[in-house]
Design a protein around this motif. Structure first.
Motif, PDB file in Angstrom:
ATOM      1  N   ASP A 165       0.808  -1.226   0.000  1.00  0.00           N
ATOM      2  CA  ASP A 165       0.000   0.000   0.000  1.00  0.00           C
ATOM      3  C   ASP A 165       0.839   1.273   0.000  1.00  0.00           C
ATOM      4  N   LYS A 166       2.143   1.133  -0.136  1.00  0.00           N
ATOM      5  CA  LYS A 166       2.990   2.330  -0.047  1.00  0.00           C
ATOM      6  C   LYS A 166       3.235   2.937  -1.434  1.00  0.00           C
ATOM      7  N   GLN A 167       3.134   4.265  -1.514  1.00  0.00           N
ATOM      8  CA  GLN A 167       3.404   4.954  -2.786  1.00  0.00           C
ATOM      9  C   GLN A 167       4.804   5.569  -2.750  1.00  0.00           C
ATOM     10  N   HIS A 168       5.422   5.649  -3.918  1.00  0.00           N
ATOM     11  CA  HIS A 168       6.771   6.213  -4.016  1.00  0.00           C
ATOM     12  C   HIS A 168       6.755   7.217  -5.148  1.00  0.00           C
ATOM     13  N   ILE A 169       7.034   8.477  -4.804  1.00  0.00           N
ATOM     14  CA  ILE A 169       6.835   9.541  -5.789  1.00  0.00           C
ATOM     15  C   ILE A 169       8.116  10.350  -5.938  1.00  0.00           C
ATOM     16  N   ALA A 170       8.606  10.486  -7.163  1.00  0.00           N
ATOM     17  CA  ALA A 170       9.759  11.350  -7.426  1.00  0.00           C
ATOM     18  C   ALA A 170       9.254  12.582  -8.167  1.00  0.00           C
ATOM     19  N   VAL A 171       9.625  13.775  -7.673  1.00  0.00           N
ATOM     20  CA  VAL A 171       9.262  15.004  -8.393  1.00  0.00           C
ATOM     21  C   VAL A 171      10.539  15.570  -9.003  1.00  0.00           C
ATOM     22  N   ILE A 172      10.569  15.611 -10.320  1.00  0.00           N
ATOM     23  CA  ILE A 172      11.802  16.013 -10.999  1.00  0.00           C
ATOM     24  C   ILE A 172      11.501  17.076 -12.051  1.00  0.00           C
ATOM     25  N   GLY A 173      12.382  18.072 -12.151  1.00  0.00           N
ATOM     26  CA  GLY A 173      12.202  19.143 -13.131  1.00  0.00           C
ATOM     27  C   GLY A 173      12.699  18.718 -14.506  1.00  0.00           C
ATOM     28  N   ASP A 174      12.263  19.454 -15.525  1.00  0.00           N
ATOM     29  CA  ASP A 174      12.695  19.114 -16.891  1.00  0.00           C
ATOM     30  C   ASP A 174      14.210  19.309 -17.038  1.00  0.00           C
TER      31      ASP A 174
ATOM     32  N   MET B 225      12.512  25.488 -17.950  1.00  0.00           N
ATOM     33  CA  MET B 225      13.701  26.180 -17.438  1.00  0.00           C
ATOM     34  C   MET B 225      14.554  25.230 -16.607  1.00  0.00           C
ATOM     35  N   SER B 226      15.856  25.407 -16.731  1.00  0.00           N
ATOM     36  CA  SER B 226      16.782  24.865 -15.741  1.00  0.00           C
ATOM     37  C   SER B 226      17.035  26.089 -14.847  1.00  0.00           C
ATOM     38  N   ILE B 227      18.297  26.449 -14.532  1.00  0.00           N
ATOM     39  CA  ILE B 227      18.479  27.792 -13.951  1.00  0.00           C
ATOM     40  C   ILE B 227      18.372  28.777 -15.122  1.00  0.00           C
ATOM     41  N   ASP B 228      19.090  28.466 -16.183  1.00  0.00           N
ATOM     42  CA  ASP B 228      18.933  29.165 -17.457  1.00  0.00           C
ATOM     43  C   ASP B 228      17.905  28.369 -18.270  1.00  0.00           C
ATOM     44  N   PRO B 229      17.525  28.864 -19.454  1.00  0.00           N
ATOM     45  CA  PRO B 229      16.590  28.062 -20.255  1.00  0.00           C
ATOM     46  C   PRO B 229      17.125  26.647 -20.465  1.00  0.00           C
ATOM     47  N   ASN B 230      16.227  25.678 -20.373  1.00  0.00           N
ATOM     48  CA  ASN B 230      16.646  24.284 -20.521  1.00  0.00           C
ATOM     49  C   ASN B 230      17.116  24.033 -21.957  1.00  0.00           C
ATOM     50  N   VAL B 231      17.952  23.031 -22.129  1.00  0.00           N
ATOM     51  CA  VAL B 231      18.540  22.771 -23.452  1.00  0.00           C
ATOM     52  C   VAL B 231      18.373  21.299 -23.835  1.00  0.00           C
ATOM     53  N   GLY B 232      18.584  21.034 -25.113  1.00  0.00           N
ATOM     54  CA  GLY B 232      18.682  19.643 -25.567  1.00  0.00           C
ATOM     55  C   GLY B 232      17.440  19.131 -26.271  1.00  0.00           C
ATOM     56  N   ALA B 233      17.593  17.936 -26.810  1.00  0.00           N
ATOM     57  CA  ALA B 233      16.531  17.337 -27.611  1.00  0.00           C
ATOM     58  C   ALA B 233      15.328  16.963 -26.754  1.00  0.00           C
ATOM     59  N   LEU B 234      15.569  16.574 -25.492  1.00  0.00           N
ATOM     60  CA  LEU B 234      14.450  16.202 -24.624  1.00  0.00           C
ATOM     61  C   LEU B 234      13.523  17.398 -24.426  1.00  0.00           C
ATOM     62  N   LYS B 235      14.126  18.563 -24.280  1.00  0.00           N
ATOM     63  CA  LYS B 235      13.329  19.779 -24.100  1.00  0.00           C
ATOM     64  C   LYS B 235      12.416  19.991 -25.306  1.00  0.00           C
ATOM     65  N   GLU B 236      12.997  19.797 -26.499  1.00  0.00           N
ATOM     66  CA  GLU B 236      12.192  19.990 -27.716  1.00  0.00           C
ATOM     67  C   GLU B 236      11.081  18.955 -27.801  1.00  0.00           C
ATOM     68  N   TYR B 237      11.406  17.760 -27.372  1.00  0.00           N
ATOM     69  CA  TYR B 237      10.422  16.678 -27.378  1.00  0.00           C
ATOM     70  C   TYR B 237       9.248  17.008 -26.451  1.00  0.00           C
ATOM     71  N   LEU B 238       9.579  17.511 -25.253  1.00  0.00           N
ATOM     72  CA  LEU B 238       8.523  17.846 -24.286  1.00  0.00           C
ATOM     73  C   LEU B 238       7.661  18.993 -24.813  1.00  0.00           C
ATOM     74  N   THR B 239       8.311  19.933 -25.487  1.00  0.00           N
ATOM     75  CA  THR B 239       7.549  21.040 -26.066  1.00  0.00           C
ATOM     76  C   THR B 239       6.601  20.510 -27.138  1.00  0.00           C
ATOM     77  N   ASP B 240       7.064  19.560 -27.935  1.00  0.00           N
ATOM     78  CA  ASP B 240       6.213  18.985 -28.985  1.00  0.00           C
ATOM     79  C   ASP B 240       4.959  18.367 -28.371  1.00  0.00           C
ATOM     80  N   ILE B 241       5.147  17.613 -27.290  1.00  0.00           N
ATOM     81  CA  ILE B 241       3.982  16.978 -26.661  1.00  0.00           C
ATOM     82  C   ILE B 241       3.020  18.058 -26.163  1.00  0.00           C
ATOM     83  N   THR B 242       3.618  19.074 -25.548  1.00  0.00           N
ATOM     84  CA  THR B 242       2.809  20.103 -24.910  1.00  0.00           C
ATOM     85  C   THR B 242       2.008  20.905 -25.923  1.00  0.00           C
ATOM     86  N   THR B 243       2.590  21.126 -27.100  1.00  0.00           N
ATOM     87  CA  THR B 243       1.937  22.035 -28.042  1.00  0.00           C
ATOM     88  C   THR B 243       1.116  21.310 -29.104  1.00  0.00           C
TER      89      THR B 243
END
Ligand SMILES: Cc1ncc(C[n+]2csc(CCOP(=O)(O)OP(=O)(O)O)c2C)c(N)n1
Length: 459
Positions: free
Chosen positions: A148-157, A188-206
Motif C-alpha cells: 500500500d505504499k506509494q513512491h513519488i519522485a518530483v523532478i524538473g525538466d 527552465m533549468s536555472i537558465d533556459p533548458n537545453v537539448g533534444a528532450l526539451k524539444e520533445y517535451l515542447t512537442d507533446i505540450t503544443t
C-alpha cells in the motif's frame, strides 16, 4: 525540532491551521486553492526578507499542496529532486514557524534533509537523484511485500536531462515497482533548458490534436474505470491504443515501459488532486507530465528574467527591486566574471578554444562566450560526466576545451577526469569555481588534487 520564535511572518487563515499534512487533508478540495495562494504569499513574504531559492518553489506550490493532500506522507515516500523547490513542502510539514531560519546557522536546511524531518525522505542538493532513490524505495517495498505504499519522485525538466535520471528510468521500466514520476516541466533549468528532450517535451505540450483527443479519452476512461477491474483493463488498452496512434512521440516514456499521463496544468490544484488520486491505483511505473511556470504568482518573477529570480537574494516584494548588498571594502572581481571575459579574449586569439558548461551558463559566465561565439560555447545540460567526456572527445581532435564546472558538482565527474582525460593525456582545461570552505571542504580538496594530477599528466 526546537521552535524558534517567529519574527512576525503571518500565515493566512488556512495555512495557519496546517501543522502537518493531516491538517491539510481536513480541508475540502475547493479550499486547496486558497491554501495554495496563502502558501505562495508566505514564501514571497519570507524569501523577500531572508533570501534563498525562489522561482522554483513558487512554481510547484499547487503541486506540493496536491501531493500532500492526496498521498499519505510520510508513510508514502515523496522524493524531491535538487530540493531547491521544496520550501512549500517544508512549510506544510511542520516547519512553518521555523522557516524564517532557512539556510541560517543552526536553522533549517535550504534543501530536504533526512535528519531534519521524517517527511524529507532523501537528502538532496545535487540534481537528478530522485528517480533512482524513489525506485530504490519502491523496490524495497516490493521485496518487503508492502503493497500500500506509494513512491513519488518530483523532478524538473532540467534535472531530467542528466544521465542519472535516464539510468533510473531505464531500470524502473523492468522492475514493475510502484513508482510515480512527476515531471515538473517549466522549460527552465536555472537558465533556459537545453537539448533534444526539451524539444520533445515542447512537442507533446503544443500538439493540439493530441491534447484535445487526450482530454476526451481521459474523460471517457474515468467513466469506464468506475465499472470495476475488468473495465479498468479494457480502459487501459483503449488508452494505450489511442495514445500510440495519436502521438508516436509519447512513446519515449512508454517505450521505457512507463505509462505516460499529461501534460496537465500544474497550477490547477483541484485537477491535480483529482488526477493524482486516480493515478494512485495504477500499478507499476508511471509518469505524470505537469506544466508549470517558474515564479508563478509573483508578477516580477513571472514577467522578468526567470534566471535572476531563481535565487534573487533579498528583494522589495512590492516593487520587485532586488536589493544588492554593497560591501564596505572594494572586492576583487568574481572568478566567474574573470573567466567569462578571459575565455572570449583567449578564444579570439586561438580558434581551437571551445567553452563547455553543464547547465550553468549564467553561474559560470560562459554565457558571455555563448553570446559572442555561439558555435564555440555549449551548454550540455545538467550532465557533468558528459561535459568532461565530451571535452575529452573534442581534445582528441586537436581542439582546446575549457570545461567550467562548479567544484561541488565536479564530484560527479571524477571518474571521467581520470579515465577519459588524464589517463589518455588529453588536453582539457578545467576551470573550477565555487570551491569554498564548508562542510565538504575535504571533498573539494580531493577534487582539486585530482585535477592537479590530471594537469600534471598533460604536461
Ligand atoms: C549535479 C548538479 N549540477 C548542477 C546543479 C545546479 N542546479 C541547481 S537547480 C538547477 C536547475 C534545475 O532545473 P529543473 O530540474 O528544471 O528545476 P527548476 O529549477 O526548473 O524547477 C541546476 C542546474 C545541481 N544542483 N546539481
Amino acid at each position: 525540532m526546537k521552535i524558534v520564535d517567529g519574527p512576525g511572518f503571518v500565515p493566512g487563515d488556512l495555512l495557519a491551521q496546517i501543522n502537518s499534512p493531516a491538517d491539510l487533508k481536513k480541508l475540502s478540495k475547493e479550499q486547496l486553492t486558497q491554501v495554495s495562494d496563502e502558501l505562495r504569499q508566505f514564501i514571497i513574504d519570507l524569501v523577500s526578507v531572508k533570501g534563498g531559492h525562489f522561482g522554483a518553489s513558487l512554481g510547484v506550490v499547487e503541486l506540493t499542496v496536491a501531493l500532500h493532500y492526496v498521498f499519505n506522507t510520510p508513510y508514502d515516500q515523496l522524493v524531491w529532486d535538487v530540493g531547491h523547490q521544496a520550501y512549500g513542502h517544508k512549510i506544510l510539514t511542520g516547519r512553518r514557524d521555523v522557516f524564517h531560519t532557512n539556510r541560517k546557522y543552526k536553522g533549517i536546511s535550504g534543501f530536504p534533509k533526512r535528519s531534519e524531518s521524517e517527511y524529507d525522505t532523501f537528502g538532496v542538493g545535487h540534481s537528478s537523484t530522485s528517480i533512482g532513490a524513489a525506485l530504490g524505495m519502491a523496490v524495497a517495498s516490493k521485496y518487503l511485500n508492502i503493497k500500500d505504499k506509494q513512491h513519488i519522485a518530483v523532478i524538473g525538466d532540467g534535472s531530467m536531462t542528466a544521465g542519472m535520471a535516464f539510468e533510473a528510468l531505464n531500470h524502473a521500466g523492468v522492475e514493475n515497482a510502484n513508482l510515480l514520476v512527476v515531471l515538473n516541466d517549466n522549460c527552465m533549468s536555472i537558465d533556459p533548458n537545453v537539448g533534444a528532450l526539451k524539444e520533445y517535451l515542447t512537442d507533446i505540450t503544443t500538439s493540439h490534436t493530441y491534447n484535445k483527443a487526450k482530454d476526451k479519452v481521459w474523460e471517457l476512461l474515468g467513466k469506464i474505470s468506475k465499472f470495476g477491474p475488468n473495465a479498468q483493463e479494457i480502459a487501459s488498452k483503449i488508452e494505450n491504443a489511442v495514445k500510440t496512434s495519436l502521438l508516436k512521440q509519447s512513446n519515449l516514456f512508454e517505450s521505457l515501459k512507463f505509462r505516460y499521463f499529461g501534460p496537465i496544468d500544474g497550477h490547477d490544484v483541484q485537477r491535480l488532486a483529482t488526477v493524482l488520486a486516480d493515478m494512485k491505483d495504477i500499478p507499476g511505473p508511471k509518469i505524470l507530465h505537469v506544466l508549470t511556470k517558474k515564479g508563478k504568482g509573483y508578477k516580477y518573477a513571472e514577467e522578468g528574467n526567470t534566471t535572476l529570480w531563481h535565487a534573487p537574494g533579498v528583494f522589495n516584494k512590492e516593487t520587485g527591486e532586488i536589493i544588492k548588498v554593497i560591501p564596505k571594502d572594494p572586492q576583487p572581481p568574481k572568478y566567474q566574471d574573470v573567466f567569462g571575459h578571459t575565455i572570449v579574449e583567449l578564444a579570439e586569439k586561438n580558434l581551437k578554444i571551445m567553452g563547455i558548461t553543464p547547465a550553468m551558463p549564467s553561474g559560470s559566465s560562459l554565457n558571455i562566450m555563448m553570446k559572442a561565439m555561439p558555435d564555440r560555447a555549449v551548454d550540455v545540460g545538467i550532465a557533468e560526466q558528459h561535459a568532461v567526456t565530451f571535452s575529452a572527445g573534442l581534445a582528441t581532435q586537436g581542439l582546446v576545451p575549457f570545461c567550467n564546472i562548479y567544484s561541488s558538482f565536479m564530484q560527479r565527474a571524477y571518474d571521467q577526469v581520470v579515465h577519459d582525460v588524464a589517463l589518455q593525456k588529453l588536453k582539457v582545461v578545467f576551470c573550477l569555481d565555487r570551491g569554498g570552505l564548508q562542510e565538504q571542504t575535504v571533498q573539494h580538496i580531493t577534487a582539486h588534487l585530482i585535477l592537479l594530477i590530471s594537469v600534471a599528466f598533460q604536461i
